[in-house]
Scaffold this active site. Sequence first.
Site, mmCIF file in Angstrom:
data_model
loop_
_atom_site.group_PDB
_atom_site.id
_atom_site.type_symbol
_atom_site.label_atom_id
_atom_site.label_comp_id
_atom_site.label_asym_id
_atom_site.label_seq_id
_atom_site.Cartn_x
_atom_site.Cartn_y
_atom_site.Cartn_z
ATOM 1 N N TYR A 193 1.514 30.289 -17.027
ATOM 2 C CA TYR A 193 0.527 29.312 -16.531
ATOM 3 C C TYR A 193 -0.443 30.066 -15.622
ATOM 4 O O TYR A 193 -0.629 31.272 -15.768
ATOM 5 C CB TYR A 193 1.329 28.196 -15.823
ATOM 6 C CG TYR A 193 0.540 27.030 -15.322
ATOM 7 C CD1 TYR A 193 -0.100 26.168 -16.204
ATOM 8 C CD2 TYR A 193 0.439 26.775 -13.954
ATOM 9 C CE1 TYR A 193 -0.834 25.077 -15.738
ATOM 10 C CE2 TYR A 193 -0.281 25.684 -13.479
ATOM 11 C CZ TYR A 193 -0.920 24.845 -14.368
ATOM 12 O OH TYR A 193 -1.641 23.779 -13.900
ATOM 13 N N ARG A 246 -14.925 24.483 -19.742
ATOM 14 C CA ARG A 246 -14.752 24.885 -18.341
ATOM 15 C C ARG A 246 -13.294 25.263 -18.136
ATOM 16 O O ARG A 246 -12.489 24.496 -17.612
ATOM 17 C CB ARG A 246 -15.165 23.718 -17.432
ATOM 18 C CG ARG A 246 -15.398 24.078 -15.992
ATOM 19 C CD ARG A 246 -14.531 23.219 -15.085
ATOM 20 N NE ARG A 246 -13.151 23.625 -15.151
ATOM 21 C CZ ARG A 246 -12.125 22.926 -14.693
ATOM 22 N NH1 ARG A 246 -12.300 21.766 -14.154
ATOM 23 N NH2 ARG A 246 -10.882 23.363 -14.773
ATOM 24 N N LYS A 264 -0.049 24.255 -20.427
ATOM 25 C CA LYS A 264 0.233 22.961 -19.784
ATOM 26 C C LYS A 264 1.428 22.296 -20.464
ATOM 27 O O LYS A 264 2.297 21.737 -19.814
ATOM 28 C CB LYS A 264 -0.991 22.035 -19.896
ATOM 29 C CG LYS A 264 -2.221 22.514 -19.135
ATOM 30 C CD LYS A 264 -2.267 22.020 -17.708
ATOM 31 C CE LYS A 264 -3.436 22.644 -16.961
ATOM 32 N NZ LYS A 264 -3.432 22.344 -15.532
ATOM 33 N N GLU A 336 -8.262 18.136 -20.475
ATOM 34 C CA GLU A 336 -8.112 19.316 -19.637
ATOM 35 C C GLU A 336 -9.309 20.238 -19.776
ATOM 36 O O GLU A 336 -9.715 20.595 -20.895
ATOM 37 C CB GLU A 336 -6.839 20.062 -20.073
ATOM 38 C CG GLU A 336 -6.403 21.137 -19.127
ATOM 39 C CD GLU A 336 -5.873 20.596 -17.805
ATOM 40 O OE1 GLU A 336 -4.992 19.729 -17.804
ATOM 41 O OE2 GLU A 336 -6.368 21.063 -16.755
ATOM 42 N N ASP A 337 -9.852 20.616 -18.661
ATOM 43 C CA ASP A 337 -10.876 21.665 -18.596
ATOM 44 C C ASP A 337 -12.094 21.403 -19.478
ATOM 45 O O ASP A 337 -12.625 22.317 -20.141
ATOM 46 C CB ASP A 337 -10.247 23.044 -18.875
ATOM 47 C CG ASP A 337 -9.318 23.479 -17.729
ATOM 48 O OD1 ASP A 337 -9.094 22.657 -16.811
ATOM 49 O OD2 ASP A 337 -8.843 24.612 -17.749
ATOM 50 N N ASP A 359 -6.607 15.544 -16.081
ATOM 51 C CA ASP A 359 -5.795 16.336 -15.157
ATOM 52 C C ASP A 359 -6.634 16.898 -14.018
ATOM 53 O O ASP A 359 -6.185 16.964 -12.876
ATOM 54 C CB ASP A 359 -5.185 17.484 -15.977
ATOM 55 C CG ASP A 359 -4.137 18.261 -15.225
ATOM 56 O OD1 ASP A 359 -3.423 17.647 -14.426
ATOM 57 O OD2 ASP A 359 -4.036 19.474 -15.456
ATOM 58 N N ASP A 360 -7.856 17.305 -14.321
ATOM 59 C CA ASP A 360 -8.692 17.962 -13.310
ATOM 60 C C ASP A 360 -9.272 16.958 -12.324
ATOM 61 O O ASP A 360 -9.474 17.278 -11.159
ATOM 62 C CB ASP A 360 -9.812 18.744 -14.001
ATOM 63 C CG ASP A 360 -9.234 19.759 -14.963
ATOM 64 O OD1 ASP A 360 -8.545 20.683 -14.503
ATOM 65 O OD2 ASP A 360 -9.420 19.602 -16.185
ATOM 66 N N ASN A 501 -9.288 28.221 -9.563
ATOM 67 C CA ASN A 501 -8.383 29.083 -10.323
ATOM 68 C C ASN A 501 -9.158 29.926 -11.334
ATOM 69 O O ASN A 501 -10.247 29.543 -11.724
ATOM 70 C CB ASN A 501 -7.371 28.214 -11.093
ATOM 71 C CG ASN A 501 -6.501 27.415 -10.158
ATOM 72 O OD1 ASN A 501 -5.952 27.949 -9.216
ATOM 73 N ND2 ASN A 501 -6.386 26.126 -10.419
HETATM 74 O O1 LIG Z 1 -4.734 24.950 -14.695
HETATM 75 C C1 LIG Z 1 -4.626 25.029 -13.449
HETATM 76 O O2 LIG Z 1 -4.029 25.931 -12.874
HETATM 77 C C2 LIG Z 1 -5.203 23.933 -12.619
HETATM 78 C C3 LIG Z 1 -6.324 23.300 -13.315
HETATM 79 O O3 LIG Z 1 -6.174 22.328 -14.010
HETATM 80 C C4 LIG Z 1 -7.624 23.975 -13.288
HETATM 81 O O4 LIG Z 1 -7.846 24.893 -12.491
HETATM 82 O O5 LIG Z 1 -8.461 23.583 -14.106
HETATM 83 MG MG LIG Z 2 -7.591 22.156 -15.537
#
Ligand SMILES: O=C([O-])CC(=O)C(=O)O
Ligand SMILES: [Mg+2]
Length: 602
Positions: A193, A246, A264, A336-337, A359-360, A501
Amino acid sequence: MISLNGATTYLNNSIAGVSKSLSHSQRRVQAPVIVSALSSNNNGPGERNVTLLMETTLKEMREASPVVAVEPKTTTVGGGVEDVYGEDRASEDQPITPWTVSVASGYSLLRDPHHNKGLAFSEKERDAHFLRGLLPPVVVSHDLQVKKMMHNLRQYQVPLQQYMAMMDLQEMNERLFYKLLIDNVEELLPVVYTPTVGEACQKYGSIFRRPQGLFISLKEKGRILEVLKNWPQRKIQVIVVTDGERILGLGDLGCQGMGIPVGKLSLYTALGGIRPSACLPITIDVGTNNEKLLNDEFYIGLRQRRATGQEYAEFMHEFMTAVKQNYGEKVLIQFEDFANHNAFDLLSKYSNTHLVFNDDIQGTASVVLAGLISSLKLVGRTLAEQTFLFLGAGEAGTGIAELIALEMSKQTGAPVEESRKKIWLVDSKGLIVSSRAESLQHFKKPWAHEHQPVKGLVDAVKSIKPTVLIGSSGAGRTFTKDVIEAMSSFNEKPIILALSNPTSQSECTAEEAYTWSKGRAIFASGSPFGPVEYNGKVYLSGQANNAYIFPGLGLGLIISGAIRVHDDMLLVACLATRLPRPNDLIAYAESCMYSPNYRNYR
Ligand SMILES: O=C([O-])CC(=O)C(=O)O
Ligand SMILES: [Mg+2]
C-alpha cells in the site's frame, strides 16, 4: 507525541478481529473447485472433470463458479433460474459463456493461486491430487511458509522489489499472501500500500505481469456489461474503481493507476475480512494527459488524451449501470483517486442510486476527524475552540473541512454555516476569500470567508493564526521551516497534519515537524514515518490515512446488507436489509470474515 487513538484502535480491533476469526475458523473440508472456459483449457492436463462426482453442495458450486448468462444488450433481466452450467431455461435465445466446473489437481493445482498451498500440501493431498513428484518431499506448515517469506522479503533493499515479490506471491498462493499480510500488517502495509504502491503505479508499465483486475477502456464503450462478465468471479461485494487521473499526490497516471484499486482491495481482505474472490479492482481508461506516459513505449493504456464532458459522463454512466445490473443493488463501489471535478460529480450523481462512497472525500475525513479528536486531548480544548487552516482545497481538504464543521455544529448546536467560519482553506491562488467567490469551483464556495486576499501559505498562517494546520494539496515540501516556526510561535502545541501521499508528496517529514517546532508539534501524516529522536526524546507520529476506515466501513456496509451510504454520517449505512439485527454484532462480523488458513482437501 501523538497516536491517532481512534484510528489505531480501529486497526487494532480489525487485526484482533481477523486473528480471532482465525482461531475459530471453520474446518470445512472442500475440494479445490476451479472453473475454466471451454474455449481455453477445458480438461487440461491434471484436471479431472468430475462434475457429477463432486460432493460439494449445489450452493457451494454456484458460489465457486462464475456461471454466467450473457444477456443481449437489449434486455436487462435474466429470466428463469440458472443451473450450474449457467443455462437459463426461461431464456434459451440468450447466449451464455461456456464455463465448466472441474476439480483442480496435479500441475494445474500448483498454478491455481486460490487453491495452491505449495509445500504445505499434506501427504494425503499429494496422493489424492496427483502431486507426487511435482513437489520436493518436505511438508511444511503455513507458519513456516510465512516465516520463510518474511525472511526472503527482508533481504530486499528496494521497497519496489518487495512489492513485486508480494504481487508474485498473491498470484502464486493467495492464502499465504493474506496470512503474511495479516500476521505482519505493520511491516507490510507500506509495501503493498502507501507509499510503495505509488512508485509501483509510476512504473506499472514495466513491472506489469498479469492482470489483477479489470481494465475497462473507451474501446469497450457499449460493451461494459460484457466486459464485467469476463471476470471469473460472479459474487462481487466490493469494487474499488479509479480512472487514474489523480493517483495519490502523483497526478495523472492513466491506466497505470490500477495499482491503487489492487492495493486498497488487498486491505479490504487483510483488515476488513472481505473474501478476495468478492473483491474486484477496476481501472477505467479514458486516456491520459500525462505526456510522459503518452510517449512511453511501455505504457499499457490508451494512447490518447482524456475524454471529458459528456463523453466521460456517458462512459461512467454505462459503467455504473452495468455494475448494478451485473452485481445487484448491494455491491459496494468505492471511488478512488479521481480528479476533483469528477470525484464530486460522481459522488453526488450516484449516491442516491448506488451503494457508493468516495474514499478521498469521505474516508480521509473520518480518519482525520478521529485523529483530531484524539489530539485535542493533548491540547486540552474543544473542536470549536480551534482554528483550522488547510493547504489544499480539493477532495480531501473540503471533505475533511465539512466533516469538522458538522461535528463542531453537533457539539455546539451552532448552524454549520457558523462552524465553517472557523475553517480556512488555501489553494494554488492563495487564501480562499469572499472576493474570489465568483471564480471558485462549487466545492470551494462554502469556504470563501471575509478577509483581505493573501497569497502565500506563510502569510496565511501569520494572518489566520490557526491552531491546526492540515496539508491536503498533494504537493510535497510545502510546510517549510518558516511555516512550522510560524505555527509554533503562537501555539504551545501546534497540530500539524501532513496528509499528502506518498512520502515524496508529504508536506513535511516527521523529523522536520518535530525539529522545527522544537519538539512541540502534534504530528500525523498520510504516509508512514518512523520514530524520530529529538533532544534525547523519541517521538512516534501517527498515520492519518483512510486505510484506517475503509476496510471496516466496507465490512459494515456489506454484512448489514446496506444499499446506500448515509449522506451526513459517513460511517453509517442506512436501510440495512440484514434483518433481524444479529444479537452479538462482533461475533456476527467475525463469522463473516475471511480466514487465510488453509482448507483441507479431501
Ligand atoms: O491511498 C492512500 O494512501 C490514501 C489516499 O487515498 C490518497 O492519498 O489518495
Ligand atoms: Mg486515494
